[in-house]
Design an enzyme around this catalytic site. Structure first.
Site, PDB file in Angstrom:
ATOM      1  N   LYS A 207       0.807  -1.225   0.000  1.00 46.02           N
ATOM      2  CA  LYS A 207       0.000   0.000   0.000  1.00 46.02           C
ATOM      3  C   LYS A 207       0.840   1.274   0.000  1.00 46.02           C
ATOM      4  O   LYS A 207       0.315   2.374  -0.125  1.00 46.02           O
ATOM      5  CB  LYS A 207      -0.922   0.001   1.217  1.00 46.02           C
ATOM      6  CG  LYS A 207      -2.086  -0.978   1.072  1.00 46.02           C
ATOM      7  CD  LYS A 207      -3.022  -0.928   2.254  1.00 46.02           C
ATOM      8  CE  LYS A 207      -2.684  -1.906   3.329  1.00 46.02           C
ATOM      9  NZ  LYS A 207      -2.872  -3.309   3.019  1.00 46.02           N
TER      10      LYS A 207
ATOM     11  N   GLU B 163      -4.393  -3.666  -7.567  1.00 46.83           N
ATOM     12  CA  GLU B 163      -5.749  -4.046  -7.168  1.00 46.83           C
ATOM     13  C   GLU B 163      -5.796  -4.603  -5.751  1.00 46.83           C
ATOM     14  O   GLU B 163      -6.681  -4.295  -4.965  1.00 46.83           O
ATOM     15  CB  GLU B 163      -6.286  -5.082  -8.159  1.00 46.83           C
ATOM     16  CG  GLU B 163      -7.681  -5.586  -7.875  1.00 46.83           C
ATOM     17  CD  GLU B 163      -8.740  -4.488  -8.041  1.00 46.83           C
ATOM     18  OE1 GLU B 163      -9.067  -3.850  -7.021  1.00 46.83           O
ATOM     19  OE2 GLU B 163      -9.216  -4.260  -9.165  1.00 46.83           O
TER      20      GLU B 163
ATOM     21  N   VAL C  44      -6.482  -2.784  -1.928  1.00 47.58           N
ATOM     22  CA  VAL C  44      -7.705  -2.353  -1.225  1.00 47.58           C
ATOM     23  C   VAL C  44      -8.555  -3.532  -0.779  1.00 47.58           C
ATOM     24  O   VAL C  44      -8.806  -3.705   0.405  1.00 47.58           O
ATOM     25  CB  VAL C  44      -8.528  -1.383  -2.095  1.00 47.58           C
ATOM     26  CG1 VAL C  44      -9.816  -0.999  -1.363  1.00 47.58           C
ATOM     27  CG2 VAL C  44      -7.718  -0.136  -2.402  1.00 47.58           C
TER      28      VAL C  44
ATOM     29  N   ALA D 191      -8.006  -6.965  -1.472  1.00 44.29           N
ATOM     30  CA  ALA D 191      -7.376  -8.270  -1.753  1.00 44.29           C
ATOM     31  C   ALA D 191      -7.803  -8.722  -3.147  1.00 44.29           C
ATOM     32  O   ALA D 191      -7.513  -8.047  -4.120  1.00 44.29           O
ATOM     33  CB  ALA D 191      -7.722  -9.287  -0.682  1.00 44.29           C
TER      34      ALA D 191
ATOM     35  N   LEU E 281     -10.840  -8.798  -4.366  1.00 45.19           N
ATOM     36  CA  LEU E 281     -12.090  -8.198  -4.862  1.00 45.19           C
ATOM     37  C   LEU E 281     -11.815  -7.159  -5.957  1.00 45.19           C
ATOM     38  O   LEU E 281     -10.834  -6.426  -5.873  1.00 45.19           O
ATOM     39  CB  LEU E 281     -12.826  -7.494  -3.713  1.00 45.19           C
ATOM     40  CG  LEU E 281     -13.262  -8.361  -2.536  1.00 45.19           C
ATOM     41  CD1 LEU E 281     -13.970  -7.488  -1.507  1.00 45.19           C
ATOM     42  CD2 LEU E 281     -14.181  -9.471  -3.002  1.00 45.19           C
TER      43      LEU E 281
ATOM     44  N   GLY F 164      -5.532 -15.812  13.632  1.00 41.99           N
ATOM     45  CA  GLY F 164      -4.686 -15.261  12.563  1.00 41.99           C
ATOM     46  C   GLY F 164      -5.394 -14.213  11.733  1.00 41.99           C
ATOM     47  O   GLY F 164      -4.950 -13.876  10.643  1.00 41.99           O
TER      48      GLY F 164
ATOM     49  N   GLU G  85      -3.083  -8.596  12.496  1.00 45.92           N
ATOM     50  CA  GLU G  85      -1.637  -8.495  12.358  1.00 45.92           C
ATOM     51  C   GLU G  85      -1.027  -9.063  13.643  1.00 45.92           C
ATOM     52  O   GLU G  85      -1.721  -9.180  14.650  1.00 45.92           O
ATOM     53  CB  GLU G  85      -1.230  -7.016  12.197  1.00 45.92           C
ATOM     54  CG  GLU G  85      -1.716  -6.358  10.919  1.00 45.92           C
ATOM     55  CD  GLU G  85      -1.090  -6.965   9.677  1.00 45.92           C
ATOM     56  OE1 GLU G  85       0.118  -7.268   9.686  1.00 45.92           O
ATOM     57  OE2 GLU G  85      -1.824  -7.166   8.691  1.00 45.92           O
TER      58      GLU G  85
ATOM     59  N   ASP H 274      -4.327   1.434   8.519  1.00 44.51           N
ATOM     60  CA  ASP H 274      -4.395   0.600   7.335  1.00 44.51           C
ATOM     61  C   ASP H 274      -5.647   0.926   6.508  1.00 44.51           C
ATOM     62  O   ASP H 274      -5.595   1.036   5.284  1.00 44.51           O
ATOM     63  CB  ASP H 274      -4.420  -0.861   7.806  1.00 44.51           C
ATOM     64  CG  ASP H 274      -4.075  -1.800   6.694  1.00 44.51           C
ATOM     65  OD1 ASP H 274      -3.027  -1.581   6.051  1.00 44.51           O
ATOM     66  OD2 ASP H 274      -4.871  -2.738   6.449  1.00 44.51           O
TER      67      ASP H 274
ATOM     68  N   LYS I 110      -6.065   2.641   2.587  1.00 40.04           N
ATOM     69  CA  LYS I 110      -6.908   2.151   1.488  1.00 40.04           C
ATOM     70  C   LYS I 110      -7.814   3.252   0.975  1.00 40.04           C
ATOM     71  O   LYS I 110      -8.038   3.385  -0.239  1.00 40.04           O
ATOM     72  CB  LYS I 110      -7.745   0.962   1.965  1.00 40.04           C
ATOM     73  CG  LYS I 110      -6.883  -0.245   2.324  1.00 40.04           C
ATOM     74  CD  LYS I 110      -7.719  -1.402   2.812  1.00 40.04           C
ATOM     75  CE  LYS I 110      -6.820  -2.545   3.247  1.00 40.04           C
ATOM     76  NZ  LYS I 110      -7.564  -3.697   3.747  1.00 40.04           N
TER      77      LYS I 110
ATOM     78  N   GLY J  16      -6.637 -12.325   3.569  1.00 33.43           N
ATOM     79  CA  GLY J  16      -6.105 -13.689   3.492  1.00 33.43           C
ATOM     80  C   GLY J  16      -5.136 -13.804   2.337  1.00 33.43           C
ATOM     81  O   GLY J  16      -5.344 -13.193   1.287  1.00 33.43           O
TER      82      GLY J  16
END
Ligand code: ASP
Ligand code: MG
Length: 833
Positions: free
Chosen positions: A593, A619, A622, A624, A626, A677, A680, A691, A695, A810
Site C-alpha cells: 500500500k 488491485e 484495497v 485483496a 475483490l 490469525g 496483524e 491501514d 486504502k 487472506g
C-alpha cells in the site's frame, strides 16, 4: 505402442535403403582419440555404403600453417613440429593399441617427410611453392589414418582414400572449381581397384590439373563432403559438428535462440552471407545441384535431430528463419538535387566502388532519387568515399551534388526466411520490435525475392536490436520476465498459484510468464532462463546480497520483450523504486500500500512514469482479490463521476464488529481474532485504523483527488494509554478497550442503530475513518465474517450505490488479486485470456 510411435518426434525420415551416406566430421568433432572412437558409433544406419570425410584434428591446420610461416621466416620450427607429432602418436597409440594397423610407423614416416619439407622451405628450395601448396593438407591425411584405425581398418571393411588421388580442381572465378569429368574418371579407376565398400576420405585436400597436391582453402572440408556426395552419387549427406544444428541467431548474443528443424538452400545461403554459422553457399553447390538434402548434426549430442537443409523447407511457426548480424560496416550516402531523374547515377557510383575493390553489402535508394546510399566494410569506407567523390567531382563542384557522407560504426541486421515471401506484416513485426527496443534504423533494404529484409543500424545498438528482433519473431508477444520481491505469506501464495497455472499457459502457448528473479529483504537469486516457482524460495538460501538496481536490470532483460516486478514486500523503501522502474519500461504489480498511499509527490511521479513507461497495478491493496479498483476505474473511464465512497475496508475490523453484540467483551474477541490469525501480529496495527486510512487514500487518488494520509481523520480504537506500550503490556491491559466500546454500542442500540468501523470519502472531499453507527438498512450491517464492503455512489449510481462485497483478506485471495493484475497486463501485451 508401435515402434513408430516410440521414435522421437523430429527423427529424420528413415529411407528404406540408403545407397550411400556421406558423413563429414569437423576438427572440433575430432579433437582427441576418444572422439574418433565415439563417432564410429554414428554410421550404423544400414547404409549400403558409408563414406566418412574427415577434417584435421582440432587446431592442426592452424599449427601447420604456423610451421610453414616459421620455416619460411627462418625461425625455429622444430619444437612445434615435435609437439604436433607427439599429439598424433599419442592418438595413434590409443586407436591402434596392438599396432595391428602399423599406425605409429606410418605416421612416423609422414612426420619425417614433413620435417624434410620444412627444412627444404627453410633452405629456400626450388620446390618451395609446391611444398607450401600441399603442406597445410597433412592434417587431413593423418586424421584419415586415425579414423580408419578407429573403424577397425580394412579388416572391418573400411578403405582409405586420399582425395589427392582422385579429386581434380582448378582455380575458378569464385574460388576453387572441380574438374568433374577428370575426378569421376579417377574415382572410377580407384573403385575398380578397391571395390565399392565403406571409405574414409581426406577432406580439404585435392590435386590440381598438373597433379600437384593442393587444398580447397580454409574450412574446405565441408566443400569436400559435398563434392564427394556428388561424385559418389550419395543420397544422404550429414555434416557433423559441435552444435545442435543451425540456430535462429547467434546464441552468444541471443540466449533464446532456437535450433531450426529445416531450412531451404536459399535460406541457408542468405544466412551464410550474413555471417551466421551455416554452410558456405559455395560448399553446398554440389549438393544443391543434385537436390541432395544436407543434415547438420551434433557429434556431442547425437540424439538431437539436427537441421535439414533441402530444396524446400518445412513450414515453420515463424516466417523468419534466422537473424544475422554483420558489424564493422559504414554507410556511404550520395545526395543532391542534381541526382533526381538523372539516369546512370547508380552506375557511376557503383562502378567507382567496383574499380576500387570496395565491396557493397547493401544498397538503398528512395524513389525520390534525391539520395542513394550503400553499406560498405568499415575498413574500405574512407577509400569508398574518396572514389565516389572523385567520380562526381564535377557535379559536386557545380553544386548539383552535395557530396558523399560517411557514417561510421554501422551494423546490418538481416531477417531471412522463405516464409516471408508474400506474407504481410513481417516487416511490421521487425520494425515494431526494433522500435520497442528504441533502435533507430538508418537504412532499409528488401530484395524483390522477399527472402531478406536488411536494416542498417548503429553498431552500438546491434545486440539490443538483434535480441528485440528475435523476440518479435520467436517469442509469444506476451512473454514476461518476472521478478518477485518479498516472499511473505502473499508472495508464497502467489508462487504457488503461478506454479499451478504455468503448465496450462505453456500448453496454450499464448502466455509465457518467466519467473527469473526473487528477493527478500536481504538476498536475491537471479536466474538466466527461469526459476521454478515451487523451488524459488529455497533458491534464496544460496542467493547473493540484495541489490535492487541489479535485480531490476536483470528482470529487464534485453532478449525478452517485457519485464514485470511484483512487490509483495510491504516496504516503503521498495516502493520508492517504482518511478525509476516504471520509467525504464518495467511493469509493476503490488499488494504493497505504500506507493498508493505514501507521499503525494512520489505517487505523482509514479503516475507520470506510467505515461510513457510500464503499467502500474495494485488491485490487491484495497480489497485483496475483490475487483474494487477495476470497478472504480471502469466507472470513471466510461464518464461517470464519483461522489462518495463508504465501506468496510478491513477484514479484521469487519470480523470484530460483525461478532460484537455486547455479550462477549470486545477484548475477548480481539484475543480470539488474534488466535485465528485474522489480525496483524500486533493487533494495534489493525485497531489503529491507519491501514484502513491508507486504502481510502488509494481509492480517493484513483478517483483523481489529491488526498494524503495526514488529511484523513482517523479514529483509533486503541486508547491513548495503550498506544506506546509493549505488545505484552498491551495484551495484559486489553480490557481497557471494553468500557468505551460497550458504551458506544449501547447508545447506538438505544437509537436502533448498529456499530461498525467505516471509512468515508464524502462529496466535499472529506475523508474519515472510525467507528460509526449506521442505520438498520445499511449494507455494512448485512455483511459477514471478514467481508470487505465498498459502496460507490456516483452520478449514475446516485440513489442506490454500486456495492462490491466479499472476503477481503487472506493470503490466497490477495495473491489472486496480484495474479489477476499480472494477467491483465499480459492481456494488454497481446496474450489472449
Ligand atoms: N582443416 C581445414 C581447416 O581448418 C579444413 C576444415 O577443417 O574444413 O581449414
Ligand atoms: Mg576446421
Amino acid at each position: 505402442m508401435s515402434s513408430a510411435d516410440a521414435s522421437p518426434p523430429h527423427a529424420p525420415p528413415v529411407r528404406a535403403v540408403v545407397r550411400c551416406h556421406v558423413h563429414k566430421f569437423g576438427g572440433s568433432s575430432l579433437a582427441n582419440a576418444a572422439l574418433y572412437q565415439a563417432v564410429t558409433a554414428l554410421f550404423d544406419d544400414g547404409a549400403r555404403q558409408s563414406a566418412v570425410v574427415v577434417s584435421a584434428m582440432q587446431g592442426v591446420t592452424d599449427a601447420l600453417i604456423a610451421l610453414l610461416t616459421a620455416a619460411r621466416a627462418g625461425q625455429d620450427w622444430a619444437p612445434a613440429w615435435h609437439g604436433l607429432q607427439q599429439r598424433h602418436l599419442e592418438a595413434a597409440d590409443r586407436l591402434d593399441e596392438h599396432g595391428r594397423h602399423g599406425l605409429r610407423e606410418t605416421l612416423g614416416h609422414e612426420f619425417a617427410t614433413l620435417r624434410d619439407e620444412l627444412a627444404a622451405l627453410a633452405g629456400g628450395s626450388a620446390e618451395s611453392e609446391a611444398i607450401a601448396l600441399r603442406l597445410p593438407g597433412w592434417g587431413e591425411v593423418w586424421s584419415s589414418r586415425l579414423m580408419q584405425a578407429a573403424l577397425g581398418g580394412e579388416a572391418a571393411g573400411w578403405q582409405r582414400l586420399d582425395a589427392r588421388e582422385v579429386l581434380v580442381v582448378h582455380p575458378g572465378e569464385l574460388g576453387v572449381a572441380v574438374d568433374w569429368d577428370a575426378s569421376h574418371a579417377r574415382l572410377a579407376a580407384w573403385r575398380a581397384q578397391h571395390g565399392n565398400g565403406h571409405v574414409v576420405l581426406t577432406g580439404f585436400v585435392a590435386r590440381d590439373a598438373q597433379g600437384r597436391a593442393t587444398t580447397l582453402g580454409r574450412n574446405g572440408s565441408d566443400y569436400s563432403a559435398a563434392i564427394f556426395a556428388h561424385l559418389l552419387d550419395a543420397d544422404a549427406l550429414t555434416i557433423w559438428t559441435d552444435v545442435d544444428g543451425v540456430l535462429s541467431a547467434d546464441p552468444r548474443l541471443v540466449p533464446d535462440a532456437v535450433c531450426l528443424d529445416s531450412m531451404s538452400y536459399a535460406e541457408a545461403c542468405e544466412l551464410a552471407y550474413f555471417g551466421a554459422k551455416v554452410l558456405h553457399p559455395q560448399t553446398m553447390a554440389p549438393a544443391m545441384q543434385r537436390g541432395l538434402p544436407i543434415r547438420i548434426r551434433n557429434t556431442l549430442n547425437p540424439a538431437a535431430p539436427g537441421t535439414l537443409i533441402a530444396a524446400t523447407s518445412q513450414p515453420a511457426p515463424s516466417p523468419v528463419k534466422g537473424l544475422s548480424l554483420v558489424d564493422r560496416l559504414a554507410v556511404l550516402e550520395l545526395s543532391g538535387a542534381g541526382l533526381i531523374g538523372v539516369p546512370g547515377t547508380a552506375e557511376r557510383m557503383f562502378a567507382a566502388l567496383h574499380r576500387a575493390g570496395v565491396s557493397v553489402t547493401m544498397i538503398s535508394q528512395g524513389s525520390s532519387e534525391h539520395s542513394i546510399c550503400c553499406v560498405v566494410r568499415a575498413d574500405q569506407a574512407q577509400r569508398g568515399r574518396e572514389v565516389v567523390e572523385a567520380a562526381f567531382a564535377e557535379a559536386i563542384a557545380d553544386g548539383q551534388v552535395e557530396g558523399v557522407r560517411l557514417t561510421p560504426d554501422i551494423a546490418v541486421l538481416a531477417a531471412v526466411g522463405d516464409g516471408m515471401v508474400g506474407t504481410h506484416g513481417v516487416s511490421a513485426r521487425l520494425f515494431a520490435g526494433l522500435a520497442q527496443a528504441r533502435v533507430n534504423i538508418r537504412a532499409i533494404a528488401q530484395g524483390a525475392s522477399e527472402r531478406n529484409i536488411s536494416v542498417a543500424i548503429a553498431a552500438s545498438d546491434a545486440t539490443r536490436a538483434l535480441r528485440a528482433a528475435h523476440s518479435a519473431f520467436w517469442l509469444s508477444p506476451a512473454t514476461l520476465s518476472i521478478g518477485v520481491i518479498g516472499p511473505g505469506q502473499v508472495g508464497r501464495a502467489l508462487l504457488q498459484q503461478l506454479a499451478q497455472a504455468l503448465p496450462r499457459f505453456a500448453e496454450e502457448g499464448r502466455l509465457d510468464l518467466r519467473l527469473r528473479a526473487i528477493a527478500n529483504s536481504r538476498h536475491m537469486q537471479l536466474a538466466g532462463k527461469r526459476l521454478d516457482p515451487d523451488a524459488a524460495i529455497a533458491a534464496l538460501a544460496d542467493g547473493e546480497p540484495l541489490d535492487l538496481d541489479r535485480f531490476a536490470a536483470h528482470v529487464r532483460a534485453e532478449h525478452l520483450p517485457h519485464a514485470l516486478i511484483v512487490d509483495c514486500s510491504g516496504s516503503d523503501a521498495v516502493a520508492a523504486h517504482y518511478p525509476a522502474w516504471l520509467a525504464a519500461g518495467i511493469h509493476v504489480v503490488t499488494p504493497n500500500k505504500h506507493a498508493g498511499s505514501g507521499p503525494l509527490p512520489r505517487y505523482q511521479a509514479i503516475r507520470a512514469a506510467t505515461r510513457h513507461g510500464g503499467t502500474f497495478r495494485y488491485e490487491a491493496t484495497v480489497g485483496a482479490g475483490l475487483p474494487v479498483i477495476q470497478t472504480l476505474r471502469s466507472l470513471l473511464d466510461t464518464g461517470d463521476e464519483l461522489t462518495e465512497v463508504e465501506g468496510v475496508l478491513s477484514g479484521t475490523l469487519a470480523w470484530l464488529f460483525n461478532r460484537y453484540d455486547g455479550t462477549v467483551a470486545f477484548s475477548e474477541l480481539v484475543r480470539e481474532a488474534h488466535r485465528l490469525g485474522y489480525t496483524e501480529p500486533d493487533p494495534r496495527d489493525d485497531l489503529s485504523g491507519t491501514d484502513v486510512a491508507r486504502k481510502l487514500v488509494i481509492l480517493a487518488r484513483e478517483a483523481g483527488r489529491e488526498l494524503s494520509l495526514d488529511e484523513v481523520a482517523v479514529e483509533s480504537l486503541v486508547p491513548e494509554a495503550l498506544r506506546d506500550v509493549s505488545k505484552d503490556e498491551f495484551f495484559a491491559r486489553l480490557h481497557e478497550l471494553d468500557a468505551p466500546l460497550l458504551a458506544r454500542y449501547q447508545s447506538a442500540r438505544a437509537q436502533g442503530l448498529g456499530l461498525r468501523y467505516l471509512a468515508r470519502l464524502d462529496r466535499d472531499g472529506r475523508a474519515s475513518v472510525g467507528a460509526a453507527s449506521p442505520a438498520a438498512g445499511h449494507a455494512s450491517l448485512h455483511s459477514r465474517l471478514t467481508d470487505n464492503l465498498i459502496q460507490f455512489r456516483t452520478r449514475r449510481y446516485a440513489d442506490n450505490p454500486l456495492v462490491v462485497q466479499g472476503p477481503g483478506a487472506g493470503p490466497d485471495v490477495t495473491a489472486a488479486g496480484v495474479f489477476g493484475d499480472i494477467l491483465a497486463i499480459a492481456q494488454t501485451l497481446g496474450a489472449r485470456a
